[in-house]
Design a protein around this motif. Structure first.
Motif, PDB file in Angstrom:
ATOM      1  N   ASP A  65     -25.277   2.128 -39.582  1.00  0.00           N
ATOM      2  CA  ASP A  65     -25.883   2.341 -40.642  1.00  0.00           C
ATOM      3  C   ASP A  65     -27.110   3.415 -40.532  1.00  0.00           C
ATOM      4  OD1 ASP A  65     -27.102   1.115 -42.897  1.00  0.00           O
ATOM      5  OD2 ASP A  65     -28.580  -0.309 -42.009  1.00  0.00           O
ATOM      6  N   LYS A  66     -27.118   4.232 -41.660  1.00  0.00           N
ATOM      7  CA  LYS A  66     -28.033   5.215 -42.031  1.00  0.00           C
ATOM      8  C   LYS A  66     -27.809   6.325 -40.944  1.00  0.00           C
ATOM      9  CE  LYS A  66     -31.549   2.211 -43.775  1.00  0.00           C
ATOM     10  NZ  LYS A  66     -30.950   0.924 -44.122  1.00  0.00           N
ATOM     11  N   LEU A  67     -26.716   6.563 -40.348  1.00  0.00           N
ATOM     12  CA  LEU A  67     -26.440   7.658 -39.340  1.00  0.00           C
ATOM     13  C   LEU A  67     -25.180   7.897 -39.683  1.00  0.00           C
ATOM     14  CD1 LEU A  67     -27.923   6.509 -36.216  1.00  0.00           C
ATOM     15  CD2 LEU A  67     -29.031   7.904 -37.486  1.00  0.00           C
ATOM     16  N   SER A  68     -24.825   9.208 -39.248  1.00  0.00           N
ATOM     17  CA  SER A  68     -23.411   9.729 -39.393  1.00  0.00           C
ATOM     18  C   SER A  68     -22.565   9.079 -38.385  1.00  0.00           C
ATOM     19  CB  SER A  68     -23.195  11.495 -39.039  1.00  0.00           C
ATOM     20  OG  SER A  68     -22.143  11.749 -38.883  1.00  0.00           O
ATOM     21  N   SER A  69     -21.341   8.714 -38.529  1.00  0.00           N
ATOM     22  CA  SER A  69     -20.394   8.105 -37.550  1.00  0.00           C
ATOM     23  C   SER A  69     -19.038   8.076 -38.023  1.00  0.00           C
ATOM     24  CB  SER A  69     -20.879   6.641 -37.259  1.00  0.00           C
ATOM     25  OG  SER A  69     -20.322   5.791 -37.968  1.00  0.00           O
ATOM     26  N   ALA A  70     -18.259   7.788 -37.182  1.00  0.00           N
ATOM     27  CA  ALA A  70     -16.784   7.775 -37.322  1.00  0.00           C
ATOM     28  C   ALA A  70     -16.645   6.431 -38.413  1.00  0.00           C
ATOM     29  CB  ALA A  70     -15.934   7.363 -36.209  1.00  0.00           C
ATOM     30  N   HIS A  71     -15.687   6.535 -39.256  1.00  0.00           N
ATOM     31  CA  HIS A  71     -15.258   5.285 -39.976  1.00  0.00           C
ATOM     32  C   HIS A  71     -14.294   4.618 -39.294  1.00  0.00           C
ATOM     33  CE1 HIS A  71     -16.423   6.619 -44.406  1.00  0.00           C
ATOM     34  NE2 HIS A  71     -17.160   7.398 -43.476  1.00  0.00           N
ATOM     35  N   VAL A  72     -14.558   3.240 -38.951  1.00  0.00           N
ATOM     36  CA  VAL A  72     -13.669   2.559 -38.140  1.00  0.00           C
ATOM     37  C   VAL A  72     -13.169   1.450 -39.168  1.00  0.00           C
ATOM     38  CG1 VAL A  72     -13.462   0.660 -36.461  1.00  0.00           C
ATOM     39  CG2 VAL A  72     -14.548   2.838 -35.997  1.00  0.00           C
ATOM     40  N   TYR A  73     -11.887   1.102 -39.031  1.00  0.00           N
ATOM     41  CA  TYR A  73     -11.085  -0.029 -39.962  1.00  0.00           C
ATOM     42  C   TYR A  73     -10.275  -0.839 -38.978  1.00  0.00           C
ATOM     43  CZ  TYR A  73     -12.051   3.077 -44.069  1.00  0.00           C
ATOM     44  OH  TYR A  73     -12.707   3.798 -45.014  1.00  0.00           O
ATOM     45  N   LEU A  74     -10.973  -2.001 -39.176  1.00  0.00           N
ATOM     46  CA  LEU A  74     -10.249  -3.335 -38.755  1.00  0.00           C
ATOM     47  C   LEU A  74      -9.010  -4.107 -39.710  1.00  0.00           C
ATOM     48  CD1 LEU A  74      -9.815  -5.264 -36.321  1.00  0.00           C
ATOM     49  CD2 LEU A  74     -11.732  -6.803 -37.573  1.00  0.00           C
ATOM     50  N   ARG A  75      -7.804  -3.820 -39.174  1.00  0.00           N
ATOM     51  CA  ARG A  75      -6.723  -4.380 -40.149  1.00  0.00           C
ATOM     52  C   ARG A  75      -6.771  -5.936 -39.920  1.00  0.00           C
ATOM     53  NH1 ARG A  75      -2.796  -0.630 -41.805  1.00  0.00           N
ATOM     54  NH2 ARG A  75      -4.491  -0.195 -43.019  1.00  0.00           N
ATOM     55  N   LEU A  76      -6.895  -6.794 -40.779  1.00  0.00           N
ATOM     56  CA  LEU A  76      -6.907  -8.079 -40.512  1.00  0.00           C
ATOM     57  C   LEU A  76      -5.453  -8.678 -40.742  1.00  0.00           C
ATOM     58  CD1 LEU A  76     -10.192  -9.438 -42.210  1.00  0.00           C
ATOM     59  CD2 LEU A  76      -9.720  -9.060 -39.710  1.00  0.00           C
ATOM     60  N   PRO A  77      -5.059  -9.691 -40.202  1.00  0.00           N
ATOM     61  CA  PRO A  77      -3.705 -10.302 -40.610  1.00  0.00           C
ATOM     62  C   PRO A  77      -3.792 -10.846 -41.999  1.00  0.00           C
ATOM     63  CG  PRO A  77      -4.518 -11.250 -38.529  1.00  0.00           C
ATOM     64  CD  PRO A  77      -5.737 -10.425 -39.036  1.00  0.00           C
ATOM     65  N   LYS A  78      -2.675 -10.842 -42.616  1.00  0.00           N
ATOM     66  CA  LYS A  78      -2.752 -11.154 -44.275  1.00  0.00           C
ATOM     67  C   LYS A  78      -3.415 -12.519 -44.200  1.00  0.00           C
ATOM     68  CE  LYS A  78      -0.136  -9.811 -47.834  1.00  0.00           C
ATOM     69  NZ  LYS A  78       1.512  -9.369 -48.322  1.00  0.00           N
ATOM     70  N   GLY A  79      -4.083 -12.785 -45.449  1.00  0.00           N
ATOM     71  CA  GLY A  79      -4.603 -14.183 -45.628  1.00  0.00           C
ATOM     72  C   GLY A  79      -5.962 -14.261 -44.844  1.00  0.00           C
ATOM     73  N   HIS A  80      -6.485 -13.529 -43.870  1.00  0.00           N
ATOM     74  CA  HIS A  80      -7.715 -13.691 -43.201  1.00  0.00           C
ATOM     75  C   HIS A  80      -8.958 -12.842 -44.259  1.00  0.00           C
ATOM     76  CE1 HIS A  80      -6.344 -14.980 -39.080  1.00  0.00           C
ATOM     77  NE2 HIS A  80      -5.378 -15.285 -39.801  1.00  0.00           N
ATOM     78  N   THR A  81     -10.247 -13.308 -43.768  1.00  0.00           N
ATOM     79  CA  THR A  81     -11.204 -12.706 -44.527  1.00  0.00           C
ATOM     80  C   THR A  81     -12.120 -12.006 -43.385  1.00  0.00           C
ATOM     81  OG1 THR A  81     -12.342 -14.718 -44.558  1.00  0.00           O
ATOM     82  CG2 THR A  81     -10.934 -14.221 -46.447  1.00  0.00           C
ATOM     83  N   ILE A  82     -13.164 -11.637 -43.807  1.00  0.00           N
ATOM     84  CA  ILE A  82     -14.338 -10.855 -43.099  1.00  0.00           C
ATOM     85  C   ILE A  82     -14.909 -12.025 -42.164  1.00  0.00           C
ATOM     86  CG2 ILE A  82     -16.222 -11.191 -44.632  1.00  0.00           C
ATOM     87  CD1 ILE A  82     -17.174  -8.320 -43.924  1.00  0.00           C
ATOM     88  N   GLY A  83     -14.992 -13.392 -42.480  1.00  0.00           N
ATOM     89  CA  GLY A  83     -15.440 -14.322 -41.976  1.00  0.00           C
ATOM     90  C   GLY A  83     -14.707 -14.779 -40.871  1.00  0.00           C
ATOM     91  N   ASP A  84     -13.454 -14.653 -40.876  1.00  0.00           N
ATOM     92  CA  ASP A  84     -12.430 -14.869 -39.596  1.00  0.00           C
ATOM     93  C   ASP A  84     -12.457 -13.944 -38.380  1.00  0.00           C
ATOM     94  OD1 ASP A  84     -11.498 -16.989 -41.488  1.00  0.00           O
ATOM     95  OD2 ASP A  84     -10.020 -15.642 -42.260  1.00  0.00           O
ATOM     96  N   ILE A  85     -13.302 -12.850 -38.300  1.00  0.00           N
ATOM     97  CA  ILE A  85     -13.322 -11.802 -37.490  1.00  0.00           C
ATOM     98  C   ILE A  85     -13.537 -12.563 -36.198  1.00  0.00           C
ATOM     99  CG2 ILE A  85     -14.122  -9.792 -36.557  1.00  0.00           C
ATOM    100  CD1 ILE A  85     -14.263  -8.888 -39.470  1.00  0.00           C
ATOM    101  N   PRO A  86     -12.915 -12.614 -35.246  1.00  0.00           N
ATOM    102  CA  PRO A  86     -13.387 -13.297 -33.830  1.00  0.00           C
ATOM    103  C   PRO A  86     -14.928 -12.329 -33.342  1.00  0.00           C
ATOM    104  CG  PRO A  86     -11.097 -12.797 -33.693  1.00  0.00           C
ATOM    105  CD  PRO A  86     -11.645 -12.283 -35.066  1.00  0.00           C
ATOM    106  N   PRO A  87     -15.712 -12.978 -32.802  1.00  0.00           N
ATOM    107  CA  PRO A  87     -17.100 -12.456 -32.579  1.00  0.00           C
ATOM    108  C   PRO A  87     -16.717 -11.307 -31.485  1.00  0.00           C
ATOM    109  CG  PRO A  87     -17.286 -14.873 -32.162  1.00  0.00           C
ATOM    110  CD  PRO A  87     -15.828 -14.754 -32.603  1.00  0.00           C
ATOM    111  N   GLU A  88     -15.669 -11.377 -30.714  1.00  0.00           N
ATOM    112  CA  GLU A  88     -15.329 -10.375 -29.565  1.00  0.00           C
ATOM    113  C   GLU A  88     -14.758  -9.319 -30.180  1.00  0.00           C
ATOM    114  OE1 GLU A  88     -12.285 -13.453 -29.107  1.00  0.00           O
ATOM    115  OE2 GLU A  88     -14.273 -13.515 -29.348  1.00  0.00           O
ATOM    116  N   VAL A  89     -14.042  -9.104 -31.420  1.00  0.00           N
ATOM    117  CA  VAL A  89     -13.471  -8.147 -32.181  1.00  0.00           C
ATOM    118  C   VAL A  89     -14.491  -7.450 -32.804  1.00  0.00           C
ATOM    119  CG1 VAL A  89     -11.672  -7.442 -33.728  1.00  0.00           C
ATOM    120  CG2 VAL A  89     -11.185  -9.284 -32.179  1.00  0.00           C
TER     121      VAL A  89
END
Length: 190
Positions: A33-57
């Motif tokens: 947030d508010k700084l320069s950084s790499a863009h990182v994309y997490l590819r979720l399995p089909k049908g999963h949503t942002i709320g399904d991301i395991p805490p460790e991931v």
């Protein structure tokens, strides 16, 4: 973590731009947030949503973004923002690699107190550097999705046709039309 997750990261603003352009609806975008950084994309399995991301991931992705920020990697107590790829907004007047959001309420924040070397080292060991054809991967994914929808539509039409046929047969049984044919009639006369 099971299932395994695929994480994409842009090395520079041009790779970030390609990731913005060819992201998948299943992708979750991460950035310091508010700084320069790499863009990182997490590819979720089909049908999963942002709320399904395991805490460790989620922690892995946040650590990866922090570690790949020139300023953020030297700081403690930073925030990492993340949101679905579909929420990213790119307009023509934005610089290469720069984005905005369609809906601010869909942007989530994870606080990163400090760099955790064990996580960063583990991620570095499993890193696989490649230059994927993001456009071709996206087209393949979209084609597969179109074929699935086409098959579902064909199934639905087949079921509707079978249901219509069944209703027609039931209607014929109810109104005696099949019984009132001349070949089925007999006379009492001798």
């Amino acid at each position: 973590v099971n299932p395994h997750y695929t994480i994409y990261m842009g090395k520079d603003k041009y790779e970030n731009e390609d990731l913005i352009k060819y992201g998948w609806p299943e992708d979750i975008w991460f950035h310091v947030d508010k700084l320069s950084s790499a863009h990182v994309y997490l590819r979720l399995p089909k049908g999963h949503t942002i709320g399904d991301i395991p805490p460790e991931v989620l922690i892995d992705c946040a650590q990866l973004v922090k570690n790949n920020s020139i300023q953020g990697c030297k700081m403690n107590n930073i925030n990492v923002v993340y949101t679905p790829w579909t929420n990213l907004k790119k307009t023509g007047d934005m610089d290469v690699g720069q984005i905005g959001f369609h809906r601010q309420k869909e942007v989530k924040i994870v606080a990163v107190e400090k760099k955790i070397n064990e996580i960063v080292n583990r991620l570095e060991k499993t890193k696989e550097e490649r230059l994927p054809d993001l456009a071709a991967e996206r087209e393949s994914r979209d084609r597969e999705e179109r074929n699935e929808k086409k098959a579902q539509l064909q199934d639905q039409k087949k079921k509707e046709k079978e249901e219509q046929k069944r209703k027609k047969e039931m209607e014929e049984l109810r109104n005696y039309s099949s019984l009132m044919k001349s070949e089925n009639m007999k006379t009492n006369e001798v």
